[in-house]
Write an enzyme that holds these catalytic residues in place. Structure first.
Site, PDB file in Angstrom:
ATOM      1  N   SER A 106       0.833  -1.199   0.000  1.00 40.98           N
ATOM      2  CA  SER A 106       0.000   0.000   0.000  1.00 40.98           C
ATOM      3  C   SER A 106       0.873   1.257   0.000  1.00 40.98           C
ATOM      4  O   SER A 106       1.652   1.454  -0.929  1.00 40.98           O
ATOM      5  CB  SER A 106      -0.962  -0.046   1.188  1.00 40.98           C
ATOM      6  OG  SER A 106      -2.003   0.880   1.034  1.00 40.98           O
ATOM      7  N   ASP A 140      -9.515  -5.721  -4.258  1.00 42.45           N
ATOM      8  CA  ASP A 140      -8.945  -4.689  -3.395  1.00 42.45           C
ATOM      9  C   ASP A 140      -9.930  -3.526  -3.318  1.00 42.45           C
ATOM     10  O   ASP A 140     -10.205  -2.866  -4.318  1.00 42.45           O
ATOM     11  CB  ASP A 140      -7.600  -4.222  -3.960  1.00 42.45           C
ATOM     12  CG  ASP A 140      -6.836  -3.307  -3.028  1.00 42.45           C
ATOM     13  OD1 ASP A 140      -7.464  -2.538  -2.268  1.00 42.45           O
ATOM     14  OD2 ASP A 140      -5.596  -3.368  -3.050  1.00 42.45           O
ATOM     15  N   HIS A 187      -7.429  -5.915   0.132  1.00 44.05           N
ATOM     16  CA  HIS A 187      -6.273  -5.022   0.196  1.00 44.05           C
ATOM     17  C   HIS A 187      -5.183  -5.537   1.137  1.00 44.05           C
ATOM     18  O   HIS A 187      -4.008  -5.266   0.929  1.00 44.05           O
ATOM     19  CB  HIS A 187      -6.728  -3.628   0.655  1.00 44.05           C
ATOM     20  CG  HIS A 187      -5.653  -2.605   0.670  1.00 44.05           C
ATOM     21  ND1 HIS A 187      -5.090  -2.098  -0.483  1.00 44.05           N
ATOM     22  CD2 HIS A 187      -5.002  -1.992   1.699  1.00 44.05           C
ATOM     23  CE1 HIS A 187      -4.160  -1.201  -0.169  1.00 44.05           C
ATOM     24  NE2 HIS A 187      -4.084  -1.128   1.153  1.00 44.05           N
TER      25      HIS A 187
END
Length: 173
Positions: A33, A121, A159
């Site tokens: 991320s 995600d 995610h």
């Protein structure tokens, strides 16, 4: 205060620490991320300032740059319709000195690059990972060094859970 340059400096110090203790072991930058921007920043700085590269970079749930990430995070969807969205929210990243330009960084990197993204995600859309992959693929001289792996929605990795996939060690090897 945390800053983009501070994150990069910290990771370079960690790299130096690990390199001094690792012997001939490989050192891989793995970012998830927000960390994907830090990983590419550090890989680029290491290459440009020291003439060395990490042994590989793995980007899990990446984005192209922080502005694109902010524009595509689902929570901003309701605000995108309002006038001033770009100047108030998206331009605030630049005003704060945050760019995390992975899309620019991969254009000058040469180490093996693996991009991982789950199709489900809900934080950073897979299209950002695909776009980053396409940018890297276009820029790399050795196209075989750039790989993109997507994980189907049915796995429910979203995610945060790509690292829980039991097949990941084989895929990363």
């Amino acid at each position: 205060h945390p800053s983009e340059s501070g994150f990069t400096t910290d990771v370079l110090a960690l790299y130096d620490w690990a390199k001094a203790r690792s012997g001939n072991s490989s050192i891989i930058f793995w970012g998830h991320s927000l960390g994907t921007g830090i990983a590419t920043n550090t890989a680029r700085k290491l290459q440009e300032e020291r003439g060395v590269q990490p042994d590989a970079v793995v980007l899990e749930s990446p984005y192209t740059n922080i502005r694109d990430a902010g524009a595509n995070v689902p929570i901003t969807k309701i605000y995108r319709q309002f006038p001033g969205f770009e100047s108030l929210l998206l331009d605030s990243f630049a005003r704060a000195g945050m760019f995390f330009p992975s899309d620019e960084n991969v254009k000058v990197m040469g180490c093996p690059l693996l991009i991982l993204h789950a199709e489900d995600d809900g934080v950073l859309p897979p299209k950002l990972g695909r776009k980053l992959y396409e940018t890297a693929r276009k820029a790399y001289k050795d196209k075989s060094k750039v790989k993109f792996i997507t994980f189907p929605e049915k796995l429910g990795l979203g995610h945060d859970y790509i690292s829980f996939n039991p097949e990941l060690p084989v895929l990363v090897k």
